[in-house]
Write an enzyme that holds these catalytic residues in place. Structure first.
Site, PDB file in Angstrom:
ATOM      1  CD  GLU A  15      38.022  36.238  34.968  1.00  0.00           C
ATOM      2  OE1 GLU A  15      39.259  36.281  35.124  1.00  0.00           O
ATOM      3  OE2 GLU A  15      37.454  35.358  34.317  1.00  0.00           O
ATOM      4  CD  GLU A  43      35.909  35.796  30.188  1.00  0.00           C
ATOM      5  OE1 GLU A  43      36.728  34.896  30.515  1.00  0.00           O
ATOM      6  OE2 GLU A  43      36.194  36.994  30.204  1.00  0.00           O
TER       7      GLU A  43
END
Length: 575
Positions: free
Chosen positions: A252, A475
């Site tokens: 991320e 995820e």
């Protein structure tokens, strides 16, 4: 994982510029003695919060005669999955769970590990981490064999974990000592996964920067990070590259760089860098570090030093839906968020080596450094597949003063995306007033069950950032509302809304594969066990298993969601 706390405060316009009472330690650049390492740890504890150890400080062997325990009653009627019950996932589909070192390992001072930004930040301003520290978390460092045994019972074929940079290189940088004990821990962890028929998926960086690099030059605020990250990556590739075939360089990146706007990174500002510019100082350094590491990885493969595998980074965020689909302005905000949040990392890697036009037009070169032609050449194509942490879809609305006024003013609270964040409800509601989906725990106000928009996201990604390696949802997960208030095991285990979320997303993925012809090759669930959820610490729950922190062995208990996901993949997974 997606920064649940940070995303919430950014979207609500409440990013707090916390200050620190203690100073960062002087960096260690030579010598590298145990005394030097002790001094770094002393700086972590200087705020008055000592590092603590777990009760269990030896590796626990798998349990004999292990069982998952009593099965839960039937939860979801079969007719609710009627449209997908006969659909199979593609052969080789990656099905697994995802964790991160800081959030599960514990044993922070053991095995020669050096301190990280999270160790220093939480210990020196403990309120930032909900009055907790990540010293023990769930103690996976010692309990990993039993945890893998418990995850195996779920039928997974993959386990995504992250390597703690400071456990491998306690001082962080090139030329400093490598910890053999740290390397051996991950050897043992990977071997245990393989022994249980589970494919290891490794992330090199999940937000845990060695403290020494922060002290030395400001970590990702300085281009020196590129060389040091490449050195660390090369060590990991060469050590584990014959066993690990799927790699993520960074987790991320947008959310990680956004963290440079706040504590503890605001202690690193020099040369005119401030909370507005710091995230965009981080961006080009992180992208280049990724590209150089990928170049190293591919070189090691071509030289026959490691096995052929695949590598990318884990993107985050989403393309929103417009608050008012008839509003051209709201539709433009959708594209601005997609470009400035996802495209700022994805377009250089998957398209042309450069930032999207909206990024270039909005963020001046004085804030976001432009890539040179040589950098563009190594950045473009520096991923073998596309991976994204896809948790939810939000709503985009035009700010009150309009896009143009916002985009031209770096001091505007909505700059640079220019999405209205003044009204929290508008971010998660449609024009009709209905929410986009069932809400998660209020501690994570950004999250809802928006499975009806997953196919929208996957179709957009396929069209915008095509790659022959396909797409992975690296995820996705859900925070059960008010789970932290429950006290009885039977209450803790019944995570109905999380179960609904996971099954909704998995069924939407099946339809995306078979009806939309999306090349989706894997999904990794966050997370197999309740862990240390960054700023929300152990209060916020995302796990398929509950951890009882009042017991010496941090006893684990399966939740309903574990069984639901297990049964879904029993039905749909081939081979």
């Amino acid at each position: 994982m997606w920064s649940k706390f940070l995303e919430a405060v950014i979207l609500s316009g409440c990013l707090t510029q916390l200050t620190h009472a203690q100073s960062l330690p002087a960096p260690v650049t030579s010598g590298y003695s145990q005394t030097d390492l002790d001094r770094l740890w002393q700086s972590v504890e200087q705020g008055g919060v000592p590092v603590v150890k777990a009760n269990v400080t030896r590796v626990l062997e798998p349990l004999a005669n292990f069982s998952v325990g009593p099965e839960p009653p039937r939860f979801r009627p079969a007719y609710l999955q009627a449209t997908t019950q006969n659909i199979e996932l593609p052969k080789g589909f990656l099905y697994g769970v995802s964790t991160a070192a800081t959030q599960v390992e514990g044993a922070v001072k053991e095995g020669g590990r050096g301190p990280s930004n999270w160790d220093w930040g939480c210990h020196n301003n403990i309120t930032v981490c909900n009055n907790e520290v990540p010293d023990v978390t769930v103690n996976e460092y010692y309990q990993y064999k039993q945890d893998i045994q418990r995850v195996k019972a779920m039928g997974v074929n993959a386990f995504s974990f992250s390597i703690a940079w400071a456990r491998i290189l306690p001082f962080g940088h090139r030329g400093s000592p490598v910890s053999e004990e740290g390397l051996q821990f991950y050897d043992n962890f990977i071997d245990e996964l393989l022994k249980n028929g589970i494919e290891p998926v490794a992330t090199l960086f999940h937000w845990d920067t060695p403290l020494n690099l922060m002290s030395q030059y400001g970590a990702f605020l300085n281009n020196s990070i590129v060389e040091d990250f490449d050195n660390y990556a090369s060590i990991a590739f060469q050590r584990y590259g014959k066993k690990v075939k799927t790699w993520f360089t960074f987790n991320e990146p947008h959310v990680y760089c956004d963290q440079y706007a706040a504590y503890p990174y605001n202690s690193l500002y020099t040369g005119g860098i401030n909370a507005t510019t710091a995230p965009y100082t981080c961006v080009p350094n992180l992208i280049k570090a990724h590209a150089v590491a990928v170049q190293t990885y591919r070189g090691l493969i071509s030289e026959g030093k490691i096995a052929k595998g695949k590598i990318a980074l884990k993107h985050d965020g989403q393309r929103p839906i417009p608050f008012d689909s008839n509003s051209a302005s709201d539709r433009e905000v959708v594209e601005r968020r997609a470009d400035i949040y996802i495209g700022i990392f994805s377009q250089p890697i998957y398209v042309d080596g450069n930032y999207p036009k909206r990024v270039l037009d909005t963020i001046p070169a004085s804030i976001l450094r432009r890539f040179t032609d040589d950098e563009k050449k190594i950045i473009k194509g520096s991923a073998d597949f596309y991976a994204i942490d896809s948790y939810a879809t939000i709503v985009a609305k035009t700010p009150p003063n309009g896009i143009e006024a916002c985009a031209s003013n770096v001091n505007d609270p909505n700059w640079p995306i220019c999405q209205d964040i003044s009204d929290n409800v508008s971010q998660y509601s449609t024009q009709s007033g209905w929410a986009v989906g069932a809400a998660a725990d209020p501690l994570s106000p950004w999250l809802a069950d928006t499975s009806q928009w997953l196919r929208y996201q996957l179709n957009w990604l396929t069209k915008t950032y095509p790659t022959p390696g396909g797409i992975y949802i690296s995820e996705f997960g859900f925070a059960e509302p008010y789970e932290y208030l429950r006290t009885e095991n039977y209450q803790l285990a019944w995570d109905e809304r999380r179960s609904n979320y996971l099954l909704d997303y998995l069924n939407a993925a099946l339809l995306a594969i078979h009806e939309d012809k999306i090349d989706l090759r894997g999904m990794l669930i966050w997370t197999p066990i309740d862990n240390f959820e960054w700023n929300l610490a152990t209060q916020q729950k995302f796990g398929l298993q509950h951890v009882n922190h009042s017991t010496p062995g941090l006893d684990r208990t399966y939740k309903l969601s574990f069984f639901q996901v297990r049964d879904f993949f029993k039905q749909h997974l081939v081979g």
